[in-house]
Design a protein around this motif. Structure first.
Motif, mmCIF file in Angstrom:
data_model
loop_
_atom_site.group_PDB
_atom_site.id
_atom_site.type_symbol
_atom_site.label_atom_id
_atom_site.label_comp_id
_atom_site.label_asym_id
_atom_site.label_seq_id
_atom_site.Cartn_x
_atom_site.Cartn_y
_atom_site.Cartn_z
ATOM 1 N N ASP A 101 0.817 -1.212 0.000
ATOM 2 C CA ASP A 101 0.000 0.000 0.000
ATOM 3 C C ASP A 101 0.853 1.266 0.000
ATOM 4 O O ASP A 101 0.337 2.359 -0.237
ATOM 5 N N LEU A 102 2.128 1.117 0.296
ATOM 6 C CA LEU A 102 3.035 2.256 0.354
ATOM 7 C C LEU A 102 3.786 2.439 -0.963
ATOM 8 O O LEU A 102 3.994 1.472 -1.704
ATOM 9 N N PRO A 103 4.252 3.655 -1.250
ATOM 10 C CA PRO A 103 5.155 3.835 -2.407
ATOM 11 C C PRO A 103 6.402 2.980 -2.214
ATOM 12 O O PRO A 103 6.890 2.812 -1.086
ATOM 13 N N PRO A 104 6.956 2.439 -3.288
ATOM 14 C CA PRO A 104 8.109 1.533 -3.164
ATOM 15 C C PRO A 104 9.272 2.115 -2.379
ATOM 16 O O PRO A 104 9.926 1.396 -1.611
ATOM 17 N N ALA A 155 9.702 1.645 6.311
ATOM 18 C CA ALA A 155 8.505 1.328 7.098
ATOM 19 C C ALA A 155 8.612 -0.060 7.719
ATOM 20 O O ALA A 155 8.304 -0.249 8.906
ATOM 21 N N ALA A 156 9.068 -1.055 6.940
ATOM 22 C CA ALA A 156 9.188 -2.418 7.463
ATOM 23 C C ALA A 156 10.175 -2.481 8.619
ATOM 24 O O ALA A 156 9.914 -3.118 9.654
ATOM 25 N N ALA A 157 11.318 -1.815 8.463
ATOM 26 C CA ALA A 157 12.320 -1.825 9.527
ATOM 27 C C ALA A 157 11.781 -1.183 10.798
ATOM 28 O O ALA A 157 12.015 -1.673 11.918
ATOM 29 N N ARG A 158 11.045 -0.110 10.657
ATOM 30 C CA ARG A 158 10.526 0.583 11.845
ATOM 31 C C ARG A 158 9.375 -0.174 12.489
ATOM 32 O O ARG A 158 9.244 -0.168 13.723
ATOM 33 N N VAL A 159 8.538 -0.803 11.685
ATOM 34 C CA VAL A 159 7.478 -1.629 12.268
ATOM 35 C C VAL A 159 8.091 -2.740 13.115
ATOM 36 O O VAL A 159 7.665 -3.005 14.245
ATOM 37 N N ASN A 160 9.113 -3.393 12.585
ATOM 38 C CA ASN A 160 9.762 -4.464 13.336
ATOM 39 C C ASN A 160 10.463 -3.925 14.580
ATOM 40 O O ASN A 160 10.485 -4.580 15.623
ATOM 41 N N ALA A 161 11.032 -2.725 14.479
ATOM 42 C CA ALA A 161 11.676 -2.121 15.650
ATOM 43 C C ALA A 161 10.653 -1.830 16.743
ATOM 44 O O ALA A 161 10.924 -2.033 17.934
ATOM 45 N N LEU A 162 9.463 -1.359 16.368
ATOM 46 C CA LEU A 162 8.403 -1.145 17.354
ATOM 47 C C LEU A 162 7.974 -2.469 17.978
ATOM 48 O O LEU A 162 7.754 -2.554 19.191
#
Length: 463
Positions: free
Chosen positions: A319-322, A328-335
């Motif tokens: 859903d995000l621009p490439p 985003a993936a790295a930060r989601v996992n960090a959270l």
């Protein structure tokens, strides 16, 4: 004379200690372990998306299930639990090893007027039909003694069904207000939210029905502190609102619903979980793109274990621009790494005395997370020979719910291990999932020999 007497006493004590040491020679080895990277996922923490709305981009070990009273008891005294479980795909979640966050709702605003309580209950207790900012529906009369009594019977039946179900991890005290969030829209013509005297009755019904479950309130109350309940914030990381919620917890507050002065629940997270869902005032991806640092700080200051149902467990990176996806993936996992508990064994001591040769081990465990774990899972401690054979396996109550963030210790003696011949052995540790009977928690340690089972130290047994 006094000095000579004291000196003689000290010398006598020293000689006694030397004699004891000589007869019980101690062999001790100490191992220091460097923590490894924090695991991204673990049970009872992380993302809790709507059931049936999990996505593959981000793992989740929890699912959020919101059920209406209308679903649960369509006829008075007739409970449709099997039908509800089919509708919410509960069996599928169990097969996947996913645990549940359960909320009962009596008023879920929608586009059209409707009832979320059974017809038979509405006919007996009535309610207020409304159309307002939140939508349309019917707000029950929570003060009605007949409503409260029927609610108690519903919870009793729910408790008989789910209090001992290991797949139900958390129960939110919904029931009151729009969406079970303990507030009502008075501007839509609804009577003010009930007083603490009334709401305490609902809390007591929940505790009586679910004595073995983690219960969570939407906002702090004195009874929540007394009973060791958790809290959930359905406006998580919303600037202003979240800080206000933290202030309520720390200092108490005057209710905007009915003007009552209510007590706070400082340090509630020592015993009860902290959760909630991302606020709806912005796109969910903003919490890891524009507002990442603020989101991280809210997790830490709230000691949050899980977030849902509006969370990243139900989102798709496509859903995000490439150009934004990797960040985003790295930060989601960090959270996700930051949420809840995170255990790392940082030191192992193995002791053996010549005159008491059973092996004693002391583990230093660092909780690198922001909260404890809220279920007391047993520890599996193993002694293994150089060929990999398990010589001793003990299931130990480590009281791990008491492992708050920071340093914790566990000491254990392997009874009868003195009969093992001298030689070289290894110590292994796993934290056992009660559902599977197998180690089920990832540690921030290297040395994983089997899934969630870790070799901590190789030592010499001399006696």
């Amino acid at each position: 004379m006094r000095r000579k007497g004291r000196l003689a006493a000290v010398l006598a004590l020293a000689l006694c200690c030397l004699a004891c040491t000589g007869s019980g020679s101690l062999h001790q080895e100490t191992f220091t372990l460097a923590p490894a990277e924090k695991p991204v996922t673990n049970p009872l923490k992380g993302w809790a998306p709507w059931n049936g709305n999990q996505r593959e981009d981000f793992d989740s070990t929890l699912a959020f299930v919101s059920v209406s009273w209308r679903e649960l008891e369509p006829e008075q005294g007739v409970y449709a639990f099997d039908q509800m479980e089919r509708a919410h795909q509960i069996d599928q979640l169990r097969r996947q090893g996913v645990r549940l966050v359960l909320r009962v709702v009596c008023d879920y605003p929608g586009k059209e007027p409707h009832l979320d309580i059974p017809d038979w209950l509405y006919e007996e207790t009535g309610g207020t039909w409304y159309e307002g900012e939140y939508g349309s529906g019917c707000s029950p009369d929570y003060r009605d003694p007949a409503f409260l009594e029927a609610h108690g019977r519903l919870l009793e039946a729910l408790g008989q069904r789910y209090d001992h179900d290991p797949y139900v991890a958390y129960i939110q005290l919904g029931s009151l207000g729009h969406w079970g969030e303990w507030h009502v829209d008075e501007e839509a013509g609804i009577d003010p939210f009930p007083s603490q005297e009334v709401t305490d009755c609902y809390v007591e019904q929940y505790r009586a029905a679910f004595p073995h479950k983690q219960l969570m309130l939407r906002r702090p109350y004195g009874i929540g502190a007394e009973l060791g309940l958790g809290l959930y914030n359905d406006a998580f990381a919303q600037a202003g609102s979240h800080q206000e919620w933290l202030g309520w917890i720390a200092d108490g507050y005057r209710s905007s619903e009915n003007g009552e002065q209510l007590d706070g629940m400082p340090d509630f997270w020592h015993n009860g979980a902290s959760g909630g869902e991302f606020a709806t005032d912005r796109d969910v991806w903003a919490y890891v793109l524009e507002d990442y640092e603020a989101t991280l700080e809210y997790i830490r200051s709230s000691h949050t274990s899980w977030i849902g149902p509006r969370c990243f467990g139900s989102e798709t990176l496509a859903d995000l621009p490439p150009e934004q996806r990797d960040l985003a993936a790295a930060r989601v996992n960090a959270l996700s790494q930051e949420l809840g508990y995170c255990f790392a064994v940082t030191q192992v001591q193995v002791r053996q005395w010549a005159n008491a040769p059973d092996l004693n081990v002391t583990l230093t465990v660092e909780n690198m997370g922001v909260a404890p774990i809220y279920e007391n899972w047993p520890l599996c401690l193993r002694l293994v020979d150089p060929g990999g054979a398990v010589l001793r396996q003990e299931m130990v109550d480590g009281r791990i719910t008491e492992w708050l963030p920071g340093t914790n210790t566990l000491s254990y003696t392997f009874a009868g291990s003195g009969s093992l011949p001298p030689g070289h052995y290894s110590l292994q540790l796993g934290i056992v999932d009660p559902i599977t009977g197998q180690p089920g928690i990832r540690l921030a340690n290297s040395g994983e020999t089997e899934p969630c089972l870790y070799q901590l130290a190789a030592f010499e047994k001399r006696y």
